[in-house]
Design a protein around this motif. Structure first.
Motif, PDB file in Angstrom:
ATOM      1  N   ILE A   1     -32.212 -84.090 -24.271  1.00  0.00           N
ATOM      2  CA  ILE A   1     -31.168 -84.372 -23.286  1.00  0.00           C
ATOM      3  C   ILE A   1     -30.439 -83.085 -22.906  1.00  0.00           C
ATOM      4  O   ILE A   1     -30.169 -82.821 -21.727  1.00  0.00           O
ATOM      5  CB  ILE A   1     -30.183 -85.416 -23.828  1.00  0.00           C
TER       6      ILE A   1
ATOM      7  N   SER B   1     -21.225 -94.504 -23.000  1.00  0.00           N
ATOM      8  CA  SER B   1     -22.151 -95.159 -22.075  1.00  0.00           C
ATOM      9  C   SER B   1     -21.416 -96.014 -21.046  1.00  0.00           C
ATOM     10  O   SER B   1     -22.009 -96.408 -20.036  1.00  0.00           O
ATOM     11  CB  SER B   1     -23.140 -96.037 -22.850  1.00  0.00           C
TER      12      SER B   1
ATOM     13  N   TRP C   1     -23.094 -86.860 -20.706  1.00  0.00           N
ATOM     14  CA  TRP C   1     -24.426 -86.897 -21.309  1.00  0.00           C
ATOM     15  C   TRP C   1     -24.577 -85.843 -22.406  1.00  0.00           C
ATOM     16  O   TRP C   1     -25.264 -86.068 -23.401  1.00  0.00           O
ATOM     17  CB  TRP C   1     -25.506 -86.727 -20.249  1.00  0.00           C
ATOM     18  N   ARG C   2     -23.931 -84.706 -22.249  1.00  0.00           N
ATOM     19  CA  ARG C   2     -23.958 -83.707 -23.325  1.00  0.00           C
ATOM     20  C   ARG C   2     -23.257 -84.248 -24.570  1.00  0.00           C
ATOM     21  O   ARG C   2     -23.682 -83.978 -25.702  1.00  0.00           O
ATOM     22  CB  ARG C   2     -23.297 -82.407 -22.857  1.00  0.00           C
TER      23      ARG C   2
ATOM     24  N   ALA D   1     -31.519 -93.892 -25.066  1.00  0.00           N
ATOM     25  CA  ALA D   1     -30.573 -92.999 -24.397  1.00  0.00           C
ATOM     26  C   ALA D   1     -31.307 -92.064 -23.439  1.00  0.00           C
ATOM     27  O   ALA D   1     -30.854 -91.824 -22.312  1.00  0.00           O
ATOM     28  CB  ALA D   1     -29.787 -92.189 -25.429  1.00  0.00           C
ATOM     29  N   TRP D   2     -32.456 -91.554 -23.857  1.00  0.00           N
ATOM     30  CA  TRP D   2     -33.244 -90.643 -23.010  1.00  0.00           C
ATOM     31  C   TRP D   2     -33.733 -91.348 -21.744  1.00  0.00           C
ATOM     32  O   TRP D   2     -33.590 -90.814 -20.639  1.00  0.00           O
ATOM     33  CB  TRP D   2     -34.425 -90.106 -23.800  1.00  0.00           C
TER      34      TRP D   2
ATOM     35  N   LEU E   1     -30.850 -91.961 -19.332  1.00  0.00           N
ATOM     36  CA  LEU E   1     -30.534 -90.743 -18.578  1.00  0.00           C
ATOM     37  C   LEU E   1     -31.535 -90.516 -17.457  1.00  0.00           C
ATOM     38  O   LEU E   1     -31.159 -90.268 -16.305  1.00  0.00           O
ATOM     39  CB  LEU E   1     -30.531 -89.537 -19.527  1.00  0.00           C
TER      40      LEU E   1
ATOM     41  N   LEU F   1     -20.733 -91.990 -15.117  1.00  0.00           N
ATOM     42  CA  LEU F   1     -22.195 -92.054 -15.166  1.00  0.00           C
ATOM     43  C   LEU F   1     -22.764 -92.882 -14.033  1.00  0.00           C
ATOM     44  O   LEU F   1     -23.980 -92.966 -13.883  1.00  0.00           O
ATOM     45  CB  LEU F   1     -22.648 -92.626 -16.515  1.00  0.00           C
TER      46      LEU F   1
END
Length: 333
Positions: A124, A198, A150-151, A71-72, A75, A203
């Motif tokens: 994040i 996602s 993303w939060r 996930a990181w 992003l 995004l």
């Protein structure tokens, strides 16, 4: 009647979403990888907790700790900077260290697994602290939504860490029967949240967060804003729905952070809102000449009707249909 455990149902849903996104080819590969990792983890949890395949108990923490670093990296490489294999591959250390603990230090897993989720979730949130303009590769059309999504993903990671803490507390209190329930429900919730989020079209690039008042624009800020406005009027870059902060900064030959700070100090807005103001004014001119709402939206640099409606209401104080009605209303006698 066949009954399926909740984690397996979640995996089936995520698997369907993965196949759908793969066929449509409308998502970056890293988002698909994140979705697939969540679906796989749901299968592993189901096989361990509900079908008695204890041989997979050693695999479960390893596959789990693939998700937070993935996930990181997703992003970072889709919203903040270009991919860098040397920098990104180092995050494989998280599942690799988890595998080491499985083999040689299994008691450490009680700290390593929730710690991995908590650390990456917090990272994040820290990366998003500057606000919308902290995502220079995100499409400006989406406004504040990418940061909000993303939060939410970060919150889901932290929720997973908290569920592991609850499992440890249930064992300490002698309520061992609670652990499988927490694993099933907790994992299902955060896996479904991360997988579904996602796929958010925002995004590719809620309520709008209030903006701070201008903090006193300097002369260089004013000069930069004038150059930005000239660029907008001359080349109409705002009509490009794929426009990003990074692209604007390259055209103006300044760092993205410098441009973002100048816009905030001079206007009290972030770059997304500033550019969307040009788009909405262009949409109003199209509506005034008789274009329908969809045509005005697409011609003005928006791809998503929800984003267009939100920004139109923010800039004009009315919905597109209300704005058209007001323009065609007869003046009172």
């Amino acid at each position: 009647m066949i009954a399926l455990p909740i984690p397996l149902i979640v995996s089936l849903v995520l698997g369907f979403l993965f196949v759908r996104a793969w066929v449509r080819r409308d998502r970056p590969r890293l988002f698909l990888a994140l979705l697939a990792a969540c679906a796989l983890q749901g299968v592993v949890v189901s096989l361990c907790q509900h079908y008695g395949l204890n041989g997979l108990l050693a695999v479960q923490p390893v596959t789990a700790t693939v998700i937070p670093p993935l996930a990181w990296v997703t992003l970072q490489t889709t919203a903040i900077r270009a991919p860098d294999p040397r920098r990104d591959l180092v995050h494989l250390a998280a599942p690799a260290f988890t595998a080491f603990c499985v083999l040689f230090a299994s008691p450490a897993l009680d700290v390593v697994v929730p710690g991995t989720f908590a650390v990456y979730g917090a990272a994040i949130l820290v990366a998003l602290r500057p606000g919308t303009d902290s995502l220079p590769l995100a499409k400006l059309e989406a406004g504040d939504l990418p940061a909000l999504v993303w939060r939410a993903i970060a919150a889901a990671l932290i929720l997973s860490a908290l569920s592991d803490v609850l499992i440890a507390l249930s064992h300490a209190a002698g309520a061992h029967w609670l652990a499988p329930l927490i694993v099933s429900l907790g994992s299902s919730l955060w896996l479904l949240a991360i997988g579904a989020l996602s796929l958010s079209q925002s995004l590719d690039g809620g309520e709008d967060a209030p903006q701070e008042a201008p903090a006193g624009a300097s002369e260089p800020d004013t000069t930069l804003i004038a150059a930005l406005e000239s660029l907008m009027e001359k080349d109409a870059l705002y009509l490009d729905p794929d426009l990003t902060l990074a692209r604007l900064a390259r055209r103006l030959r300044v760092p993205a952070k410098r441009l973002s700070a100048a816009v905030n100090r001079a206007t009290g807005e972030n770059v997304s809102r500033f550019i969307n103001g040009f788009r909405i004014r262009h949409a109003c001119s199209r509506l005034a000449t008789g274009a329908n709402v969809t045509a005005a939206m697409l011609d003005s640099g928006f791809n998503t009707k929800s984003n267009f409606n939100r920004e139109f209401l923010r800039v004009t104080g009315a919905t597109p249909s209300d704005w058209i009605a007001q323009k065609h209303a007869k003046p009172p006698a």
